[in-house]
Design an enzyme around this catalytic site. Structure first.
Site, mmCIF file in Angstrom:
data_model
loop_
_atom_site.group_PDB
_atom_site.id
_atom_site.type_symbol
_atom_site.label_atom_id
_atom_site.label_comp_id
_atom_site.label_asym_id
_atom_site.label_seq_id
_atom_site.Cartn_x
_atom_site.Cartn_y
_atom_site.Cartn_z
ATOM 1 N N LYS A 52 -31.140 19.031 44.048
ATOM 2 C CA LYS A 52 -31.317 20.306 43.600
ATOM 3 C C LYS A 52 -31.322 20.060 42.005
ATOM 4 O O LYS A 52 -32.233 20.912 41.283
ATOM 5 C CB LYS A 52 -30.217 21.161 44.000
ATOM 6 C CG LYS A 52 -30.196 21.764 45.392
ATOM 7 C CD LYS A 52 -29.031 22.459 46.142
ATOM 8 C CE LYS A 52 -29.283 22.704 47.471
ATOM 9 N NZ LYS A 52 -28.068 23.323 48.107
ATOM 10 N N GLN A 96 -22.183 24.445 46.772
ATOM 11 C CA GLN A 96 -22.389 23.683 48.006
ATOM 12 C C GLN A 96 -21.705 23.774 49.113
ATOM 13 O O GLN A 96 -20.365 23.640 48.883
ATOM 14 C CB GLN A 96 -22.647 22.262 47.475
ATOM 15 C CG GLN A 96 -23.294 21.545 48.529
ATOM 16 C CD GLN A 96 -24.934 21.781 48.758
ATOM 17 O OE1 GLN A 96 -25.763 21.895 47.964
ATOM 18 N NE2 GLN A 96 -25.190 21.869 50.165
ATOM 19 N N ASP A 119 -28.765 31.574 46.230
ATOM 20 C CA ASP A 119 -28.448 31.109 47.693
ATOM 21 C C ASP A 119 -29.096 32.410 48.260
ATOM 22 O O ASP A 119 -29.395 32.218 49.717
ATOM 23 C CB ASP A 119 -27.425 30.575 47.925
ATOM 24 C CG ASP A 119 -27.342 28.959 47.957
ATOM 25 O OD1 ASP A 119 -28.577 28.650 48.193
ATOM 26 O OD2 ASP A 119 -26.200 28.402 47.954
#
Ligand code: NDP
Length: 279
Positions: A52, A96, A119
């Site tokens: 990422k 995460q 997200d």
């Protein structure tokens, strides 16, 4: 034999487009910054986080990394999220998952400002998707829509069956296909006659989390098959939720594993980061 839907190529195409967009925004004095938080040092999570950050660098946005020890408390994590929510130089916040067992994921997701929820997991983002309002969309399902559109799969009016109803894949996937005017069936572990239902699909999207669960018998001749699953065996070989060789005999188009849905998730995360820069 089915035509392969090339997620690697399509994700690169999207990242190139985003790189150009970021350059234009920078020329207007708008900078992007994604805060990436990892708690503990789970090996798979470390790989995802690294990828990422690399993608951020590639498209030209900053990434701020927070690598917190496994014993970080929920309060400490909430405090950091609060600070990042208030920091105007940060446009996106990503925590995460999975988190260590002593931290409640729901509480953490809900603490991220919906304006920085790249997200797309915050209830406000999910609610906006449900009622067709603007907002961040969960990256994997959003990536699947891009895969279909950029592979000339016409969605409008098609029968779509989604196998799996998780909050991060199955449910948002079904909502996105509905938004594209497909007729959508969601299936799950209590579904009766799964095989027959799958065989009715023009577009079959599989996120069941079970290695090679969907065999050729589940697939209608000429269907488009999207395999979300990722399974790694002891030799590090990847496979999906779909038995690829059998499915490819029946399908008109199919995503491989690896190189199908996987690369799209990060591309769409970058897409969400650019959206966050613009809002
Ligand atoms: P979950 O385990 O959260 O959900 C699995 C779903 O499958 C559940 O809704 C479950 O039903 C359903 N299910 C389980 N067994 C059956 C069955 N026998 N028949 C029908 N449905 C069944 O998984 P995720 O959605 O998080 O992930 C799915 C897969 O996708 C995994 O392999 C994961 O690794 C992969 N993945 C890949 C990503 C990528 O970037 N390519 C991103 C995210 C996930 P119920 O709700 O009733 O339990």
């Amino acid at each position: 034999m089915a035509e392969i839907i090339d997620g690697k190529r399509i994700s690169s195409e999207i990242k190139e487009e985003l790189k150009e967009e970021v350059a234009k925004l920078k020329a207007q004095g708008i900078e992007g910054c994604l805060a990436v938080i990892q708690v503990g040092n789970d090996a798979a999570s470390s790989v995802y986080v690294r990828n990422k950050k690399k993608a951020c660098e590639y498209i030209g946005i900053h990434s701020k990394s927070f690598e917190l020890p496994e014993n970080t408390t929920q309060e400490e994590l909430l405090k950091l999220i609060g600070e990042l929510n208030a920091d105007s130089s940060v446009n996106g916040i990503l925590v995460q998952l999975p988190l260590p067992g002593h931290i409640e994921e729901k509480t953490i997701i809900n603490a991220i400002s919906p304006k920085k929820d790249v997200d797309g997991f915050h209830p406000e983002s999910v609610g906006s998707l449900t009622i067709g309002q603007k907002g961040f969309v969960s990256c994997t399902p959003a990536g699947i829509i891009e895969l279909l559109k950029r592979s000339d799969v016409f969605i409008d009016g098609k029968n779509c069956v989604v196998v799996g109803r998780s909050n991060i894949v199955g449910k948002p996937m079904a909502l996105l296909m509905l938004r594209e005017n497909a007729t959508v069936t969601i299936t799950h572990s209590h579904t009766k006659n799964l095989k027959e239902i799958c065989k009715s699909a023009d577009i079959l999207i599989v996120a069941v989390g079970k290695k090679e669960f969907i065999t050729g018998e589940y697939i209608k001749e000429g269907a488009v098959v999207i395999d979300v699953g990722i399974h790694r065996d002891e030799n590090n070989k990847l496979s999906g939720d779909v038995k690829y060789e059998e499915a490819a005999e029946k399908a008109s188009k199919i995503t491989p594993v690896p190189g199908g849905v996987g690369p799209m998730t990060i591309a769409m995360l970058m897409h969400n980061c650019v959206l966050a820069m613009k809002s």
